[in-house]
Scaffold this motif. Structure first.
Motif, PDB file in Angstrom:
ATOM      1  N   THR C  39      11.721  14.252 -43.995  1.00 15.75           N
ATOM      2  CA  THR C  39      11.958  15.071 -42.809  1.00 15.75           C
ATOM      3  C   THR C  39      10.673  15.248 -42.008  1.00 15.75           C
ATOM      4  O   THR C  39      10.680  15.197 -40.784  1.00 15.75           O
ATOM      5  CB  THR C  39      12.522  16.439 -43.235  1.00 15.75           C
ATOM      6  OG1 THR C  39      13.597  16.213 -44.141  1.00 15.75           O
ATOM      7  CG2 THR C  39      13.036  17.214 -42.047  1.00 15.75           C
ATOM      8  N   LYS C  40       9.547  15.434 -42.734  1.00 18.52           N
ATOM      9  CA  LYS C  40       8.274  15.586 -42.038  1.00 18.52           C
ATOM     10  C   LYS C  40       7.907  14.329 -41.258  1.00 18.52           C
ATOM     11  O   LYS C  40       7.480  14.397 -40.109  1.00 18.52           O
ATOM     12  CB  LYS C  40       7.163  15.935 -43.042  1.00 18.52           C
ATOM     13  CG  LYS C  40       7.246  17.372 -43.529  1.00 18.52           C
ATOM     14  CD  LYS C  40       6.113  17.708 -44.478  1.00 18.52           C
ATOM     15  CE  LYS C  40       6.173  19.178 -44.879  1.00 18.52           C
ATOM     16  NZ  LYS C  40       5.176  19.507 -45.904  1.00 18.52           N
ATOM     17  N   THR C  43      10.219  13.935 -38.225  1.00 10.92           N
ATOM     18  CA  THR C  43       9.919  14.909 -37.176  1.00 10.92           C
ATOM     19  C   THR C  43       8.632  14.538 -36.440  1.00 10.92           C
ATOM     20  O   THR C  43       8.569  14.581 -35.210  1.00 10.92           O
ATOM     21  CB  THR C  43       9.808  16.322 -37.787  1.00 10.92           C
ATOM     22  OG1 THR C  43      10.954  16.559 -38.601  1.00 10.92           O
ATOM     23  CG2 THR C  43       9.748  17.376 -36.705  1.00 10.92           C
ATOM     24  N   SER C  46       9.317  11.719 -34.184  1.00 12.80           N
ATOM     25  CA  SER C  46      10.066  12.151 -33.007  1.00 12.80           C
ATOM     26  C   SER C  46       9.136  12.748 -31.949  1.00 12.80           C
ATOM     27  O   SER C  46       9.222  12.420 -30.771  1.00 12.80           O
ATOM     28  CB  SER C  46      11.118  13.167 -33.434  1.00 12.80           C
ATOM     29  OG  SER C  46      11.886  13.582 -32.345  1.00 12.80           O
ATOM     30  N   GLU C  47       8.213  13.596 -32.411  1.00 13.71           N
ATOM     31  CA  GLU C  47       7.260  14.212 -31.483  1.00 13.71           C
ATOM     32  C   GLU C  47       6.410  13.153 -30.793  1.00 13.71           C
ATOM     33  O   GLU C  47       6.231  13.166 -29.579  1.00 13.71           O
ATOM     34  CB  GLU C  47       6.307  15.166 -32.238  1.00 13.71           C
ATOM     35  CG  GLU C  47       6.967  16.321 -32.975  1.00 13.71           C
ATOM     36  CD  GLU C  47       7.561  17.354 -32.030  1.00 13.71           C
ATOM     37  OE1 GLU C  47       7.115  17.434 -30.875  1.00 13.71           O
ATOM     38  OE2 GLU C  47       8.502  18.048 -32.446  1.00 13.71           O
TER      39      GLU C  47
END
Lengths: 117, 287, 134
Positions: C39-40, C43, C46-47
């Protein structure tokens, strides 16, 4: 790709279940749709279920925050339910703790929270 | 340094070297007649000498990482692990290899009697080679110890993360022992997971059994509280001992956003009240 | 450090951010990262993919599977030929933003990965390398 997330209208509440990996436009569309629907229906509460969302980045986090503030202006409560532990840990690490948002563990508890007072 | 003659010497005098070597081992410093039988020792020595000879025939005696030495290294690894189980110390195992020097070098001297310079060259090369092989046994020891430590750490981690259900909607995590960053994040993850599984709105984190809390651990605690809140659950931290309270204030850790209670009992009382429960003591009516 | 596998994907539209997320997730699952680490990574990707699109005017994302001794690493690189970042240190601070967004992009993404490396030349572009080890 899907271009709208369906919004359910149930008595006084609006229910949204986010099940797709949202692209940014879709999130903004949801924000628009929800605010116009709150004012059109006079709903008192909004429940957003994100239990199948595998990731929340700063953009989606910001949209959730916006929905929450905008609904408050329109006199409706917003509760975000079902955030997964891994998603919550990542959001906190990212530096986003979404202070203005109401949260609940699942849909049932979220409805309970909205029905109070 | 060179070892040009090594294969030839081994070929010629293997039986004699083996004999000398075994004798040496049984009487020398590393002798452990209590741990290993003479027959077994002889078998191991012979096996090693065979592999050693085959590897040495490649002519590559400078670098034992080359493929020619793989079978010999493998045998050394096997022997080392076997001896570790039998109770040999690391230096006794290393001596098994080092003690080959004397019989082998005696043969070199005998063979190259007429050319002392070549004998010295050859001896130095063989000596360096056996040093490398001997040290390899300690590497194997080290690796197997590290493996044991790693496994124990993992087991400890699993044992030390008991998230217990206190009541419907209330879970507790009694933390015991020193918290390092790795352990804290594992513990916190399992707490959050249990919150979802049990649908608990309140989690009590009890740190009575934690001797010290440093900035990093405190930050982990606060992050867990923040993550739990995002999921829709509240945390209560209980059992903050006076010294820890003092350190936290000194480190300027802001706990104002978190509910803290002196004891687990207090925390449970608060949790019950928040979930709409009341604890009442029965009054015994005398007839 | 041997690279076992690599893949390049372009980021030119908003939908590509979603594809980057899905691809990083797929790789992280294959490499058996824990759910939290997956997940990290996703994410952070994505950023940074969004930054690539908004500030860098689009570019490329490159995924690599690395091996160093017994540990495995997932490396994700974000390369653009955009205007570049004049003051990297300031850009990494929380709350800094030069466009739309909350300003958590760079600094936040950095906290989510093990190694974070950023190179930027004004007028030529920016390249960000993130790696997570397991």
């Amino acid at each position: 790709m899907q271009d709208r997330i369906p919004i359910l209208h149930m008595s006084n509440f609006l229910l949204v279940t986010i099940q797709v990996d949202m692209h940014d436009r879709l999130a903004l569309q949801l924000q628009d749709d929800l605010t116009s629907k709150i004012s059109a229906t006079g709903a008192r509460g909004v429940l957003i279920d994100i239990s199948s969302l595998e990731m929340v980045d700063s953009f989606i986090g910001r949209v959730l925050g916006n929905i929450s503030s905008m609904s408050r202006v329109l006199d409706a409560k917003t509760v975000v339910v079902g955030m997964q532990p891994a998603v919550a840990i990542t959001l906190v690490e990212l530096g986003l703790s979404l202070p203005g948002i109401l949260t609940a563990l699942n849909v049932a508890k979220g409805m309970e929270l909205l029905s109070r007072d | 340094m060179s070892t040009i003659r090594l294969p030839e010497i081994l070929q010629k005098a293997k039986a004699q070297i083996l004999e000398e070597w075994v004798k040496q081992q049984m009487s020398g410093a590393g002798a452990r007649a209590d741990l290993i039988k003479d027959g077994e020792l002889r078998k191991q020595s012979e096996e090693f000498l065979n592999n050693f000879q085959r590897s040495a025939q490649s002519g590559e005696t400078e670098n034992i990482q080359l493929p020619a030495w793989a079978p010999t290294l493998e045998l050394i690894a096997d022997l080392t692990r076997q001896r570790e189980r039998m109770g040999f110390s690391p230096s006794e195992t290393a001596l098994f290899i080092f003690s080959l020097k004397e019989p082998l070098l005696a043969q070199v001297r005998a063979e190259l009697k007429k050319d002392p310079e070549a004998a010295i060259e050859e001896s130095m090369g063989i000596s360096a080679l056996l040093d490398k092989l001997g040290l390899y046994t300690t590497e194997i020891y080290q690796a197997s110890r590290e493996e044991v430590i790693r496994r124990q750490q993992e087991e400890l981690l699993e044992l030390s993360t008991p998230v217990v259900k206190m009541w419907d909607g209330i879970v507790a995590l009694p933390l015991i022992g020193t918290l390092d960053s790795a352990r804290t994040s594992v513990v916190m993850e399992s707490l959050l997971q249990r919150i979802v599984e049990t649908g608990s709105e309140i989690a009590i984190i009890d740190i009575t059994g934690v001797p010290t809390v440093d900035t990093l651990v405190a930050q982990h605690l606060l992050k867990t509280v923040a993550a739990a809140r995002l999921m829709g659950a509240d945390c209560i931290i209980s059992g903050i001992r006076p010294q820890i309270a003092q350190t936290m204030v000194h480190l300027a850790i802001d706990l104002s956003a978190v509910t803290t209670k002196a004891t687990m009992a207090e925390a449970l009382k608060t949790a019950l009240a928040r979930t709409g429960h009341r604890v009442v003591k029965d009054v015994v009516l005398k007839a | 450090m041997p690279t076992l596998k690599s893949e390049v994907q372009p980021v030119v539209t908003e939908n590509d951010i979603v594809y980057v997320r899905q691809n990083v997730r797929k790789w992280a699952v294959e490499m058996k990262f824990s759910l939290v680490d997956q997940t990290k990574m996703v994410t952070a990707a994505s950023e940074l993919a969004r930054n690539l699109l908004i500030y860098g005017g689009g570019g490329e994302v490159r995924l690599e599977q690395l091996q160093e001794g017994s540990r495995m690493g997932l490396r994700v690189m974000f390369v653009d030929q955009g205007p570049g970042i004049p003051d990297i240190e300031q850009a990494l601070k929380d709350g800094f933003t030069s466009g739309k967004g909350m300003g958590l992009g760079l600094g936040g993404a950095k906290r989510l990965v093990t190694d974070f490396d950023i190179k930027s030349i004004v007028g030529q572009g920016t390249s960000i390398t993130t790696t997570k080890w397991r």
